[in-house]
Design an enzyme around this catalytic site. Structure first.
Site, short mmCIF file in Angstrom:
data_model
loop_
_atom_site.label_atom_id
_atom_site.label_comp_id
_atom_site.label_asym_id
_atom_site.label_seq_id
_atom_site.Cartn_x
_atom_site.Cartn_y
_atom_site.Cartn_z
N ARG A 92 4.99 -31.91 -14.12
CA ARG A 92 5.34 -30.33 -14.04
C ARG A 92 5.32 -30.38 -15.59
O ARG A 92 6.00 -31.11 -16.84
CB ARG A 92 7.54 -29.95 -14.39
N HIS A 182 8.55 -20.19 -14.91
CA HIS A 182 8.63 -20.32 -13.60
C HIS A 182 8.02 -20.01 -12.58
O HIS A 182 8.34 -19.95 -11.39
CB HIS A 182 10.01 -19.27 -13.23
#
Ligand code: AMP
Length: 401
Positions: A92, A182
């Site tokens: 990530r 996000h």
């Protein structure tokens, strides 16, 4: 077995999940924490209810990664014989800026580019680069690694949504613009919602409310992000656990001057000491705020009212931006669990076609479920997020499996 290791690295932590992508189950998960301080590993094997905790020195991300390999492949928490059983590692990455608009394979050049973006995300990108280098050193040669960016989903926003009213050279030369964050979560939950509604995401206009410690709201039109509440950094938008959300920039310079803060101190003030915590003086945790509201605490009620009002305003403005909405979804720790916040946000929204079944809403926690009434024009859903799973799916797609 098709195994993918998902890594989420911060400056002092390395969180991981090992997923069996044949059935998308979690084989093991944990965190190598306190890197550069002392060091602690917490390793869990959910199928056996196994938990392992140990203090161990992690001077750098390399020692933390070596420990991760050790707990996965040896001892009572062992789930694989060797790292060569892993098909790929998915990382990530918080900031991909305009350089990365989709997930890609890791090369030396990609790591250097991620590191070069550190100026835009100092807390995140340099540690990501350190973890990528540590992982490359420790993993068997040839193990594919993929990077998945929080910002990539928002690269479809049009300039009118992502530009600030600052002189144009600040965009061209300093890369100052709205990036949004996000993205992996907003993409995952909007896809899940479309599937649950039995529709193609391309035919839907969705307002995706990811409400947690950090919160962002995104307008998803036809499966693409067209606007989002977070901005140049994850500080913008609605109030969060310890982040202020949007503040008039003149108030920022005024407070800085009055308190005699340096730019770094002001940034810490708005990122770590504001939001629920700074406003309520109680806690950064929504549960504590809700409990204090029940006791009649005025600052908690103000904090809670502000949160609900700000979410409402985003829903309204994104309905205007997309010329209507088909669905609103709630996700994240607050969105999935707090019926109070969902109920208050959806109150008095009949004008938009939003009407929820209050009794049903009160019974839903962390489950995929429609909570709007059958006659409502706009469907309202609770949709659990799972960023690790989407990173693992993206990772397999990039390596062609
Ligand atoms: P996240 O960052 O997505 O893990 O979300 C953390 C936030 O979710 C915190 O503010 C928690 O208070 C909130 N949260 C978690 N569980 C609940 C719950 N059962 N009711 C209300 N808020 C919750």
């Amino acid at each position: 077995m098709n195994l993918v290791l998902v890594v989420n690295a911060g400056s002092s932590s390395l969180k991981y999940q090992l997923l069996n992508m044949d059935d998308e189950s979690v084989l093991a998960k944990g965190n190598c924490d306190r890197i550069g301080i002392d060091g602690h590993v917490s390793h869990k094997v959910p199928s056996r209810d196994y938990v392992f905790e140990q203090d161990c020195p992690f001077p750098t991300h390399t020692e933390a990664f070596e420990k991760l390999v050790e707990v996965l492949t040896t001892g009572d928490g062992k789930v694989i014989d060797s790292m060569s059983e892993i098909s790929a590692v998915g990382h990530r990455i918080v900031q991909g800026a305009e350089v990365f608009d989709k997930a890609c394979l890791v090369t030396e050049e990609v790591i250097d580019k991620i590191d070069a973006l550190s100026e835009l995300a100092p807390v995140h990108n340099h540690p990501h680069a350190l973890a990528l280098r540590a992982c490359t050193k420790v993993l068997p040669k040839g193990t594919p690694q993929v990077v998945v960016f929080d910002t990539a989903f928002h690269q479809t926003m049009p300039p009118k949504a992502y530009m600030f009213g600052l002189p144009y050279e600040d965009y061209k030369e300093l890369h100052v613009r709205k990036y949004g964050f996000h993205g992996t979560s907003h993409r995952f939950v909007s896809q899940s919602l479309a599937e649950a509604m039995g529709k193609d995401v391309k035919d839907l206009k969705i307002v995706s409310c990811h409400l947690g410690n950090g919160s962002s709201i995104t307008a998803v039109d036809g499966g693409k992000s067209v606007d989002t509440s977070m901005g140049f950094t994850p500080l913008d938008g609605i109030i969060m656990g310890t982040r202020s959300g949007a503040v008039d920039p003149s108030a920022v310079t005024y407070v800085m001057e009055k308190h005699g803060f340096t730019p770094h101190e002001m940034s810490q003030y708005m990122n770590k000491k504001s939001g629920f915590l700074g406003l309520s003086k109680i806690s950064s945790d929504n549960r504590d705020i809700q409990n204090a509201c029940l006791e009649g605490n005025e600052l908690a009620i103000l904090t809670s009212d502000m949160l609900q009002y700000q979410i409402k305003k985003y829903i309204g403005s994104y309905a205007a931006a997309m010329n209507g909405i088909d669905a609103v979804l709630f996700t994240g720790g607050i969105g999935e669990n707090s019926w109070e916040v969902r109920e208050a946000v959806c109150e008095n929204m009949e004008y938009f076609g939003i009407k929820i079944d209050k009794e049903l809403n009160r019974s839903i926690r962390g489950k995929l479920r429609k909570i709007s009434t059958p006659d409502a024009r706009v469907e309202v859903w609770v949709v659990p997020t799972n960023e690790e799973l989407l990173i693992a799916r993206d990772t397999l797609a990039v390596i062609g499996k």
